[in-house]
Design an enzyme around this catalytic site. Structure first.
Site, PDB file in Angstrom:
ATOM      1  N   ARG A 105      -6.583   2.264 -15.587  1.00 19.98           N
ATOM      2  CA  ARG A 105      -6.620   3.018 -14.322  1.00 19.98           C
ATOM      3  C   ARG A 105      -7.368   4.361 -14.421  1.00 19.98           C
ATOM      4  O   ARG A 105      -8.161   4.679 -13.535  1.00 19.98           O
ATOM      5  CB  ARG A 105      -5.212   3.221 -13.754  1.00 19.98           C
ATOM      6  CG  ARG A 105      -4.458   1.907 -13.522  1.00 19.98           C
ATOM      7  CD  ARG A 105      -3.193   2.063 -12.682  1.00 19.98           C
ATOM      8  NE  ARG A 105      -3.515   2.365 -11.318  1.00 19.98           N
ATOM      9  CZ  ARG A 105      -3.429   3.554 -10.791  1.00 19.98           C
ATOM     10  NH1 ARG A 105      -2.981   4.554 -11.499  1.00 19.98           N
ATOM     11  NH2 ARG A 105      -3.771   3.752  -9.540  1.00 19.98           N
TER      12      ARG A 105
ATOM     13  N   GLY B 177       3.827  -3.571  -3.748  1.00 19.47           N
ATOM     14  CA  GLY B 177       3.671  -3.844  -5.172  1.00 19.47           C
ATOM     15  C   GLY B 177       4.001  -2.563  -5.924  1.00 19.47           C
ATOM     16  O   GLY B 177       5.076  -2.367  -6.466  1.00 19.47           O
ATOM     17  N   ARG B 178       3.030  -1.649  -5.875  1.00 17.51           N
ATOM     18  CA  ARG B 178       3.135  -0.381  -6.598  1.00 17.51           C
ATOM     19  C   ARG B 178       4.463   0.349  -6.338  1.00 17.51           C
ATOM     20  O   ARG B 178       5.094   0.847  -7.257  1.00 17.51           O
ATOM     21  CB  ARG B 178       1.977   0.524  -6.151  1.00 17.51           C
ATOM     22  CG  ARG B 178       1.805   1.773  -6.974  1.00 17.51           C
ATOM     23  CD  ARG B 178       0.808   2.723  -6.285  1.00 17.51           C
ATOM     24  NE  ARG B 178      -0.429   2.119  -5.871  1.00 17.51           N
ATOM     25  CZ  ARG B 178      -1.519   2.018  -6.645  1.00 17.51           C
ATOM     26  NH1 ARG B 178      -1.504   2.485  -7.870  1.00 17.51           N
ATOM     27  NH2 ARG B 178      -2.618   1.463  -6.169  1.00 17.51           N
TER      28      ARG B 178
ATOM     29  N   CYS C 110     -14.339   1.616 -28.002  1.00 17.49           N
ATOM     30  CA  CYS C 110     -15.684   2.185 -28.107  1.00 17.49           C
ATOM     31  C   CYS C 110     -16.304   2.428 -26.737  1.00 17.49           C
ATOM     32  O   CYS C 110     -17.313   1.796 -26.386  1.00 17.49           O
ATOM     33  CB  CYS C 110     -16.577   1.250 -28.903  1.00 17.49           C
ATOM     34  SG  CYS C 110     -15.941   0.979 -30.522  1.00 17.49           S
TER      35      CYS C 110
ATOM     36  N   GLY D 247       0.779  -1.236   0.000  1.00 15.39           N
ATOM     37  CA  GLY D 247       0.000   0.000   0.000  1.00 15.39           C
ATOM     38  C   GLY D 247       0.807   1.282   0.000  1.00 15.39           C
ATOM     39  O   GLY D 247       0.230   2.374  -0.010  1.00 15.39           O
TER      40      GLY D 247
ATOM     41  N   TYR E 136      -0.200  -2.248 -12.076  1.00 17.69           N
ATOM     42  CA  TYR E 136      -1.625  -2.376 -12.373  1.00 17.69           C
ATOM     43  C   TYR E 136      -1.956  -1.812 -13.760  1.00 17.69           C
ATOM     44  O   TYR E 136      -2.991  -1.174 -13.939  1.00 17.69           O
ATOM     45  CB  TYR E 136      -2.464  -1.707 -11.269  1.00 17.69           C
ATOM     46  CG  TYR E 136      -2.096  -2.210  -9.896  1.00 17.69           C
ATOM     47  CD1 TYR E 136      -2.367  -3.525  -9.541  1.00 17.69           C
ATOM     48  CD2 TYR E 136      -1.420  -1.401  -8.977  1.00 17.69           C
ATOM     49  CE1 TYR E 136      -2.008  -4.014  -8.290  1.00 17.69           C
ATOM     50  CE2 TYR E 136      -1.048  -1.889  -7.727  1.00 17.69           C
ATOM     51  CZ  TYR E 136      -1.342  -3.194  -7.394  1.00 17.69           C
ATOM     52  OH  TYR E 136      -0.978  -3.676  -6.174  1.00 17.69           O
TER      53      TYR E 136
ATOM     54  N   TYR F 159     -10.359   4.238 -11.871  1.00 15.29           N
ATOM     55  CA  TYR F 159     -10.126   4.952 -10.597  1.00 15.29           C
ATOM     56  C   TYR F 159      -9.961   6.458 -10.785  1.00 15.29           C
ATOM     57  O   TYR F 159      -9.506   7.134  -9.860  1.00 15.29           O
ATOM     58  CB  TYR F 159      -8.845   4.441  -9.926  1.00 15.29           C
ATOM     59  CG  TYR F 159      -8.669   2.942  -9.892  1.00 15.29           C
ATOM     60  CD1 TYR F 159      -9.472   2.139  -9.094  1.00 15.29           C
ATOM     61  CD2 TYR F 159      -7.658   2.337 -10.641  1.00 15.29           C
ATOM     62  CE1 TYR F 159      -9.287   0.771  -9.059  1.00 15.29           C
ATOM     63  CE2 TYR F 159      -7.466   0.965 -10.600  1.00 15.29           C
ATOM     64  CZ  TYR F 159      -8.290   0.186  -9.817  1.00 15.29           C
ATOM     65  OH  TYR F 159      -8.093  -1.170  -9.779  1.00 15.29           O
TER      66      TYR F 159
ATOM     67  N   GLU G 126       4.617  -6.279   1.866  1.00 22.23           N
ATOM     68  CA  GLU G 126       4.169  -6.743   0.541  1.00 22.23           C
ATOM     69  C   GLU G 126       4.003  -5.580  -0.423  1.00 22.23           C
ATOM     70  O   GLU G 126       2.911  -5.351  -0.949  1.00 22.23           O
ATOM     71  CB  GLU G 126       2.818  -7.448   0.669  1.00 22.23           C
ATOM     72  CG  GLU G 126       2.792  -8.614   1.606  1.00 22.23           C
ATOM     73  CD  GLU G 126       1.365  -9.085   1.875  1.00 22.23           C
ATOM     74  OE1 GLU G 126       0.404  -8.498   1.356  1.00 22.23           O
ATOM     75  OE2 GLU G 126       1.229 -10.043   2.640  1.00 22.23           O
TER      76      GLU G 126
END
Ligand code: LLP
Length: 417
Positions: A317, A279-280, A346, A242, A375, A321, A277
């Site tokens: 994304r 990721g980003r 489309c 996170g 992501y 988001y 953990e």
């Protein structure tokens, strides 16, 4: 503009490390994901350095970018992996990660996935419900194994981020309620094929304020103490991922050191190994999505559009988001325009940027959508019959194709007529 050591202009041309992006576009075509190997290594080292004072084990959350070469880059640095499905587990193993460096998470693991991970000998499986614990116990029993498990706690902390990526709130599906833990621990005692090795949490993604981690860690530590008094010898506390990155230079991410300086003094006295953990944090700013301007057009209201050859199928994304991605011209121009940068899909939500000031690039020129390491490729789809793009990894002046562009044949290969 996001300018880094890894993506920077020389002579008005955008480079990845020592390679011109326009050259990569010419060689490999577009859309193309371009990843800087040095950026991956540097972000991992920065993370490790920030938490150096704490006995810890970093597990790269491969859901952010599961390209085999990306996973291998981290594995070679000693990093473990956090996987969320049998498919991600398979990828991590194929990339060369040792099974005892893999933790298996996921709110809905299937029977076969649990059996597969036990067969491989992963470090631990994270359980998210009482029923799942019972299932793991039963499967381990059938296989004649003892399963190392972690309990994922839902600490009921609502971290401020996009509502779709907050996970530590009691409204969400994730984890076991903190209040339920005594009951779960009591049950665990009666499950002979399980060994509790960790308590775990993950409160969400792209969290800027360390105080949310502090609030959740207070709860995790209280539950750790409770489990100790109940006689459990827990080896690991897993804080999840996170940690934030900068997408928009106007909203710089909180440096990782601010998280470390809050968390280390809290966790050190527990005397356990802390699992992270991320990721980003490790990958987001390590890649760009290279795309070609197909057409420029202006409508009756004077609105300018750059229609490019990548879209929401390669990067969802912004549509999902409302996330910001910088878009930079691969060749700089002195003039700028204000335009919407839109894809060929489309859907009206198929855009990378709206009303964005951008260099007045011409049709046929390339743009780089920045911060596309996390992501992005992993959330790509074949919607509208799109072929998934190729991916290259740059290391200094070295360029390696790490994923081939999909072909029309691959598009239909699983179908039966
Ligand atoms: N651990 C668990 C259990 C997770 O669910 C996640 C992410 C991570 C670690 C890694 O989180 P990170 O360090 O990357 O924030 N698709 C969304 C993000 C979804 C995150 C899902 N879980 C996006 O594009 O923003």
């Amino acid at each position: 503009m996001l300018d880094s050591n890894y993506f920077h202009y020389t002579d008005k041309r955008l480079n990845c490390e020592e390679v011109r992006l326009e050259e990569l576009g010419r060689t490999f075509g577009t859309p193309l994901y371009v990843t800087s190997a040095k950026s991956l290594v540097e972000s991992y080292k920065a993370f490790e350095q920030a938490f150096e004072a704490l006995p810890h084990f970093t597990c790269y959350s491969v859901k952010a970018n599961y390209n085999l070469t990306v996973i291998r880059t981290f594995a070679e640095l000693g990093c473990g992996c956090d996987v969320n499905s049998g498919g991600e587990l398979y990828r991590a193993l194929q990339a060369g990660v040792a099974p005892d460096k893999i933790i298996f998470a996921g709110v809905g693991k299937k029977y076969e996935e649990i059996a597969y991970s036990l067969e491989c000998g992963v470090l631990m499986l994270k359980a998210e419900s009482l029923s799942e614990l019972q299932a793991i116990d039963q499967i381990a029993g059938e296989m004649g194994k003892i399963a190392s498990v972690a309990l994922r706690i839902n600490p009921n902390v609502t971290a401020e981020t996009h509502p779709y990526i907050t996970t530590g709130d009691s409204k969400e599906k994730f984890g076991i309620d903190e209040a339920e833990l005594p009951e779960v621990l009591a049950l665990l005692r009666q499950l002979p094929n399980l060994r509790l090795v960790a308590l775990d949490m993950h409160i969400g993604s792209q969290i800027f304020d360390p105080e949310y981690y502090v609030a959740a860690t207070v709860k995790l530590l209280a539950l750790y103490n409770l489990s100790k008094t109940m006689g459990f010898a827990i080896e690991f506390l897993d804080i999840g991922g996170g940690f934030p990155v900068t997408y928009d230079p106007c909203k710089p991410a909180t440096p990782i050191e601010r998280f470390a300086e809050k968390l280390i003094p809290m966790l050190l006295p527990a005397g356990v190994t802390v699992i992270f953990e991320p990721g980003r944090y490790l990958v987001a700013n390590g890649s760009v999505l290279l795309t070609k301007i197909l057409y420029k057009k202006r409508n009756h209201a004077g609105k300018e559009f750059f229609v490019v050859d990548a879209g929401m199928t390669e990067l969802i994304r912004p549509a999902l988001y409302q996330s910001h991605h910088e878009v930079q011209a691969v060749t700089r121009h002195d003039e700028t325009v204000v335009a919407d940068i839109v894809g060929p899909i489309c859907e009206s939500s198929d855009f990378f940027a709206r009303h964005r000031k951008i260099d007045a690039a011409e049709e046929g020129e390339l743009l780089a959508v920045m911060s596309c390491g996390a992501y992005a490729a992993v959330m790509s789809s074949n919607y509208n019959g799109r072929l998934r793009p190729a991916e290259v990894m740059v290391n200094g002046s070295d360029v390696k194709l790490v994923r081939k562009r999909e072909t029309l044949e691959q598009l239909i290969q699983s179908e039966l007529l």
